[in-house]
Design a protein around this motif. Structure first.
Motif, PDB file in Angstrom:
ATOM      1  N   TYR B 101       0.878  -1.373  -0.062  1.00 60.30           N
ATOM      2  CA  TYR B 101       0.421  -0.276   0.299  1.00 60.30           C
ATOM      3  C   TYR B 101       0.942   1.540   0.003  1.00 60.30           C
ATOM      4  O   TYR B 101       0.475   2.253  -0.314  1.00 60.30           O
ATOM      5  N   ALA B 102       2.360   0.880   0.322  1.00 60.27           N
ATOM      6  CA  ALA B 102       3.048   2.107   0.572  1.00 60.27           C
ATOM      7  C   ALA B 102       4.168   2.099  -0.841  1.00 60.27           C
ATOM      8  O   ALA B 102       4.474   2.704  -0.823  1.00 60.27           O
ATOM      9  N   CYS B 103       4.125   1.062  -1.606  1.00 61.09           N
ATOM     10  CA  CYS B 103       5.030   0.812  -2.525  1.00 61.09           C
ATOM     11  C   CYS B 103       4.449   1.596  -3.581  1.00 61.09           C
ATOM     12  O   CYS B 103       4.036   2.582  -3.992  1.00 61.09           O
ATOM     13  N   GLU B 104       6.298   2.202  -3.859  1.00 59.24           N
ATOM     14  CA  GLU B 104       5.711   3.667  -5.087  1.00 59.24           C
ATOM     15  C   GLU B 104       5.565   3.165  -6.451  1.00 59.24           C
ATOM     16  O   GLU B 104       6.092   3.685  -7.434  1.00 59.24           O
ATOM     17  N   PHE B 105       5.837   1.600  -6.595  1.00 59.69           N
ATOM     18  CA  PHE B 105       6.625   0.993  -7.991  1.00 59.69           C
ATOM     19  C   PHE B 105       7.799   2.053  -8.525  1.00 59.69           C
ATOM     20  O   PHE B 105       6.854   1.560 -10.018  1.00 59.69           O
ATOM     21  N   CYS B 106       8.300   1.984  -8.347  1.00 61.17           N
ATOM     22  CA  CYS B 106       9.802   2.774  -8.782  1.00 61.17           C
ATOM     23  C   CYS B 106      10.978   1.945 -10.104  1.00 61.17           C
ATOM     24  O   CYS B 106      11.486   1.785 -10.133  1.00 61.17           O
ATOM     25  N   GLU B 107      10.444   0.470  -9.219  1.00 60.75           N
ATOM     26  CA  GLU B 107      11.351  -0.673 -10.018  1.00 60.75           C
ATOM     27  C   GLU B 107      13.146  -0.670  -9.954  1.00 60.75           C
ATOM     28  O   GLU B 107      13.577  -1.169  -9.982  1.00 60.75           O
ATOM     29  N   LEU B 108      12.978   0.463  -8.315  1.00 62.32           N
ATOM     30  CA  LEU B 108      14.444   0.305  -8.352  1.00 62.32           C
ATOM     31  C   LEU B 108      14.721  -1.678  -7.239  1.00 62.32           C
ATOM     32  O   LEU B 108      16.334  -1.547  -7.472  1.00 62.32           O
ATOM     33  N   CYS B 109      14.051  -1.644  -6.671  1.00 68.13           N
ATOM     34  CA  CYS B 109      14.218  -3.206  -5.978  1.00 68.13           C
ATOM     35  C   CYS B 109      14.532  -4.427  -6.828  1.00 68.13           C
ATOM     36  O   CYS B 109      15.362  -4.205  -7.003  1.00 68.13           O
ATOM     37  N   VAL B 110      13.828  -4.441  -8.066  1.00 71.14           N
ATOM     38  CA  VAL B 110      14.467  -5.322  -9.092  1.00 71.14           C
ATOM     39  C   VAL B 110      16.251  -4.753  -9.679  1.00 71.14           C
ATOM     40  O   VAL B 110      15.976  -5.869  -9.704  1.00 71.14           O
ATOM     41  N   GLN B 111      15.640  -3.663  -9.686  1.00 71.41           N
ATOM     42  CA  GLN B 111      17.007  -2.479 -10.506  1.00 71.41           C
ATOM     43  C   GLN B 111      18.328  -3.549  -9.305  1.00 71.41           C
ATOM     44  O   GLN B 111      19.274  -3.955  -9.560  1.00 71.41           O
ATOM     45  N   VAL B 112      18.348  -3.952  -8.281  1.00 75.86           N
ATOM     46  CA  VAL B 112      19.621  -3.772  -7.839  1.00 75.86           C
ATOM     47  C   VAL B 112      19.534  -5.161  -7.092  1.00 75.86           C
ATOM     48  O   VAL B 112      20.776  -5.747  -6.805  1.00 75.86           O
ATOM     49  N   CYS B 113      18.647  -6.270  -7.383  1.00 74.72           N
ATOM     50  CA  CYS B 113      18.386  -7.190  -7.363  1.00 74.72           C
ATOM     51  C   CYS B 113      19.708  -8.297  -7.717  1.00 74.72           C
ATOM     52  O   CYS B 113      19.885  -7.894  -9.051  1.00 74.72           O
ATOM     53  N   PRO B 114      20.527  -8.570  -7.097  1.00 69.85           N
ATOM     54  CA  PRO B 114      21.594  -9.417  -7.714  1.00 69.85           C
ATOM     55  C   PRO B 114      21.372 -11.266  -8.146  1.00 69.85           C
ATOM     56  O   PRO B 114      21.661 -11.062  -9.060  1.00 69.85           O
ATOM     57  N   THR B 115      20.470 -10.837  -8.485  1.00 66.47           N
ATOM     58  CA  THR B 115      20.042 -12.501  -8.031  1.00 66.47           C
ATOM     59  C   THR B 115      18.840 -12.934  -9.172  1.00 66.47           C
ATOM     60  O   THR B 115      17.573 -14.013  -9.295  1.00 66.47           O
ATOM     61  N   ASP B 116      18.321 -11.991  -9.198  1.00 66.14           N
ATOM     62  CA  ASP B 116      16.622 -11.848 -10.601  1.00 66.14           C
ATOM     63  C   ASP B 116      15.390 -11.798  -9.384  1.00 66.14           C
ATOM     64  O   ASP B 116      14.754 -12.654  -9.463  1.00 66.14           O
TER      65      ASP B 116
END
Lengths: 325, 184, 400
Positions: B101-116
């Motif tokens: 409910y507070a997520c921005e949907f900015c995709e930064l977490c996806v970007q930094v994840c080393p293991t996809d």
């Protein structure tokens, strides 16, 4: 079996007509919404019933269930009576319209006069609504509405005189019958100009866009009906759309030949309604195409453009009637 | 230019009316642009940033997430909370909560994840009447990953897309050793 | 353009001379009425409160009360790193999100002397110009809706403009995945490259919008009703325009042909040929014409880019792998971009860490609103709405 007394016949006919008119008016609102939506690249009511066909029923039920608010400082009797007084003339105009030769509630020999006179009576209800609301903006808009409607009633009446003159009678069925050969709209020059003037005057007399300055008073409030909610608002809406539909029927009758159309005679009322709906769609098309005109321009158009035009038209028509073979 | 005078004004007015009404009539016959959601869904693009999900490895079926907490640190509204679980061969995430409910949907977490491990899906379809249902734990995130189609973007794909080109290979003699591309 | 005297459709005529700036009132007024316009009102511009002082129907003074949308962006920037803040920079000018992000990222790059590869610069210009088209679509729609009413011709034009804006937003969605909080820019370049088929979609979009602009113009121009409501209304004289500090189409509508894209080009704008439209009149109609011409110039730039996009990396730094990846050395810089509303500026003070020490937004709409007390007094209340629409404020960047 003994024939019914004429009073009973008239009462039953009136009852049937009233119900039919109210039903038609509610569905005409749906037609307007869908037509306007298509002009704006969208669909309009779709989910309530198949393709939105139950939307007017839903709206009616909603309005009936709403709380009935009366402002504390409002004049209760006038406030409550105004929607009724507004609605009655708007429904009464249907009484004189013949939907087929012989199929009308009261085919008066002064049909046109009755129609035009009664349809102007809605101003009384309108002003009562504006005054009874005890709201400064409602009152200002009601005064402007009265101003506008009265200004446009004159060209409205004069433009309606053109078919009357061409026919020689004010009875609506006579006017319709006289158009068997040539619809009055196809009359060279006079017919088209009279039709245009009549349509413009009727749009203004019904307070429809682009002449709806009174509903957008400073773009902040909704005009004379701002304090109404629930069923009273529904009555005012009903009255407005009934008036629009009635004027469309009159336009179809005066200019488009009423029930004349190809096919057997019993198809007459169908053609009549189709023509009335066509005029209604024309008004809707105009409504959704224009930004609002300022009030001084509205009055200028009436007094400086339409009134001289329609007066000249009446004189020209009289000349044509006298000198035609 | 409009000519002055009554007739000129009337003709100008008529022309303006004709032009405006022509456009609305034209649009009457165009197809409406409405998409009748939820009967019809529009085609979401490949990179659509929808609901977040955790993924399993395609080959081994194991969880991809190693609990490194990089996503937790990069998230601007700090909606991710991770606890690492150390194991013999590799680490896992003991708990992984994401406050959708507070997520921005900015995709930064996806970007930094080393293991996809964390991806976004091509759907936003999670209507709820209770906001607490949008506090996703690890099981729900994995379930979302299985239920909806993932978007194109994963961590490695994004970083590859953004990476500056590799310098010339070091076996070319006399070429200066290329500096490493920025800090880690 | 002189308003003809006492003609059919112009019955109330003022001075026959070209649009005058109304400084004196002819109204021998009685008492003055204070009326509150907003913060919630149908004029769809956001939360704006104007306290109008009226004499009869004429506005005598206007006092703007701002701050209803304040969300502490400048403080927020001090708590978020250079990697994180661009994702929410869109929230300031939410109608023109790409240009807002660009200002912040350019300021940080200027301090850190980070260069941006050519392809990334072209992509930045591409999205900025597409965003300008989308923003002007929204401006036209809401302005016509204010003037024409929500239930009439105004709503029709509004829906047409939104339909065209959706085309541009679909382009952004195919590029980035989102329709508002893009997060497209990052330090050193951009985050996303063009997917397959995007260029064709973009070409189709620009062709469509170019055709539709002609439709809007034919609905509005040469239309006496529209002209009467916009010509001579809200005149910003050249002196006022140059001293008050407005920018963007307001400035160019008053005859000052100043555009940051040509005066101080950034991000490879000097590689493109485009003209900067300006009109001398200074009234609402002039600003309308400036924005309609800007549509066409933006389309022109977009076409130049998609025809000649260079190959290359889209970022001079590798993709973000950790939140403290970007550290900007000590320094300060002010970066300005030409947003659809005017000069959007970002002033950054960096202190060597991963977060800025201070960030200040120069919101274009905030400075543009300062012109209201100069132009509104003397007009009727209905004209206030037309003027507000032509000033086109977005309260995300007014209140931040």
């Amino acid at each position: 079996m003994t024939p019914l007394p004429p009073l009973a016949v008239a009462a039953i006919a009136g009852f049937i007509l009233l119900n039919a008119v109210v039903g038609m008016v509610t569905y005409v609102t749906l037609l307007e919404r869908k037509f306007a939506a298509r002009m704006q690249s969208r669909i309009g009511p779709y989910r309530v019933g198949p393709h939105g066909l139950l939307q007017p029923i839903a709206d009616a039920v909603k309005l009936m269930l709403k709380e009935d608010l009366v402002p504390r400082a409002a004049d209760r009797r006038i406030f409550n009576l105004a929607p009724v007084i507004f609605l009655i003339p708007c429904l009464l105009i249907f009484a004189t319209i013949p939907f087929a030769p012989g199929l009308g509630v009261a085919d008066l020999n002064i049909g046109v006069l009755f129609f035009l006179a009664v349809s102007s009576m809605e101003i009384v209800g309108l002003f009562m609504a504006g005054w009874g609301s005890n709201n400064k903006y409602a009152l200002i808009s009601a005064m402007r509405a009265v101003n506008q409607i009265i200004s446009y009633d004159l060209p409205f009446i004069f433009a309606a005189m053109v078919p009357v003159l061409l026919t020689g009678s004010m009875r609506l069925s006579d006017i319709a019958a006289a158009q068997h050969g040539l619809w009055f709209i196809f009359y060279p020059v006079i017919g088209q100009l009279a039709f245009l003037a009549f349509v413009i005057a009727s749009v203004a007399a019904e307070n429809r866009v682009p002449f709806d300055i009174l509903e957008a008073e400073s773009e902040l409030v909704a005009g004379f009906r701002v304090e109404y909610s629930g069923m009273k608002f529904a009555l005012i809406q009903l009255g407005e759309y009934a008036h629009v539909l009635g004027t469309s029927c009159l336009t179809a009758l005066l200019f488009l030949g009423a029930w004349s159309g190809p096919g057997p005679a019993w198809l007459g009322p169908v053609w009549f309604l189709l023509k009335a709906i066509l005029i209604f769609l024309l008004l809707t098309w105009v409504r959704w195409s224009f930004v609002r005109i300022r009030v001084d321009q509205i009055l200028a158009i009436s007094w400086k453009l339409l009134l001289p035009l329609t007066l000249l038209l009446v004189i020209a028509t009289a000349a044509v009637v006298v000198w035609r073979p | 230019m409009r000519s002055a005078g009554w007739l000129g004004e009337v003709s100008g007015l008529s022309r303006a009316i004709y032009r405006a009404m022509r456009i609305t009539l034209l649009n009457l016959f165009r197809t409406p642009v409405t998409v009748n959601y939820p009967d019809v869904e529009r085609a979401y693009p490949d990179r659509y940033r929808g609901l977040l999900a955790l993924t399993y490895d395609k080959d081994t079926g194991e969880e991809n997430c190693i609990g490194c907490r990089l996503c937790e640190f990069v998230c601007p509204p700090a909606v991710i909370k991770v606890e690492m679980l150390k194991a013999e061969t590799r680490n896992y995430a003991k708990t992984f909560t994401l406050e959708l409910y507070a997520c921005e949907f900015c995709e930064l977490c996806v970007q930094v994840c080393p293991t996809d491990a964390i991806v976004m899906t091509r759907s936003f379809n999670m209507p709820t009447a209770d906001r607490r249902e949008m506090l996703l734990d690890k099981d729900r995130l994995h379930a979302i990953g299985l239920e909806f189609e993932p978007s194109w973007a994963t961590g490695n794909l994004l970083r590859d897309m953004q990476a500056p080109p590799k310098k010339t290979k070091p076996d070319v003699p006399a070429a200066a050793a290329a500096p490493p591309g920025g800090d880690a | 353009m002189s308003i003809p005297r006492d003609s059919l459709l112009h019955p109330t005529v003022g001075d026959p001379s070209p649009p005058r700036v109304i400084t004196e009132l002819d109204y021998a007024g009685t008492e003055r009425l204070t009326m509150n316009m907003g913060p919630q009102h149908p004029s769809a511009h956001g939360v704006f409160r104007a306290v109008l002082t009226l004499e009869g129907e004429t506005v005598v003074a206007v006092d703007a009360v701002l701050g209803y949308l304040h969300r502490c962006h400048e403080k927020l920037a001090e708590t978020l790193t250079y990697v994180q803040y661009p994702t929410i920079a869109s929230k300031t000018d939410y109608v023109a999100a790409m240009t807002s992000e660009l200002a912040y990222v350019m300021a940080a790059e200027r301090i850190g002397a980070i260069d941006v590869p050519k392809r990334a610069q072209y992509l930045r210009v591409l999205v900025a110009e597409l965003q300008r088209i989308a923003s002007h679509c929204l401006w036209l729609g809401t302005w016509c809706m204010d003037m024409g009413g929500a239930l009439g011709g105004g709503a029709t034009i509004f829906l047409y403009c939104i339909r065209e804006r959706e085309v541009v937003l679909d382009l952004f969605e195919a590029l980035v995945g989102a329709r508002l909080l893009y997060g497209f820019h990052q330090m050193g370049g951009v985050r996303y490259d063009l997917p397959a088929g995007w260029v064709a979609q973009c070409r189709a979009a620009t062709d469509l919008i170019e055709a539709r602009i002609l439709e809007y113009e034919s609905m509005l121009e040469d239309n006496d009703f529209f002209m009467m409501r916009t010509q001579g209304v809200g005149v910003i004289s050249r002196e006022v325009a140059e001293t008050v500090g407005i920018s963007g189409p307001l400035l160019r509508g008053s005859g000052v042909a100043y555009d940051i894209r040509q005066a101080a080009p950034y991000s490879s704008y000097e590689d493109f040929t485009f003209s900067v439209p300006s009109q001398p009149a200074g009234d609402c109609f002039a600003r309308y014409r400036v924005r309609m011409d800007e549509f066409r110039q933006s389309i022109r730039i977009v076409r130049q880019i998609v025809d000649g996009l260079p190959e290359g990396p889209i970022s001079s730094r590798p993709g973000v792998k950790s939140v403290v990846q970007v550290r900007i050395p000590k320094g300060e810089a002010y970066a300005r971009v030409e947003g659809p509303r005017g000069e959007v500026g970002c002033y950054l003070i960096a202190d060597g860490g991963p977060k800025p020490y201070r960030m200040k937004w120069r919101g274009a709409s905030f400075s543009n609103l300062a012109v209201l007390p100069h132009i509104i007094p003397g007009h009727k209340v209905a004209d206030v709405v037309a003027i507000m629409g032509s000033v086109d404020p977005v309260f995300g960047e007014v209140d931040r």
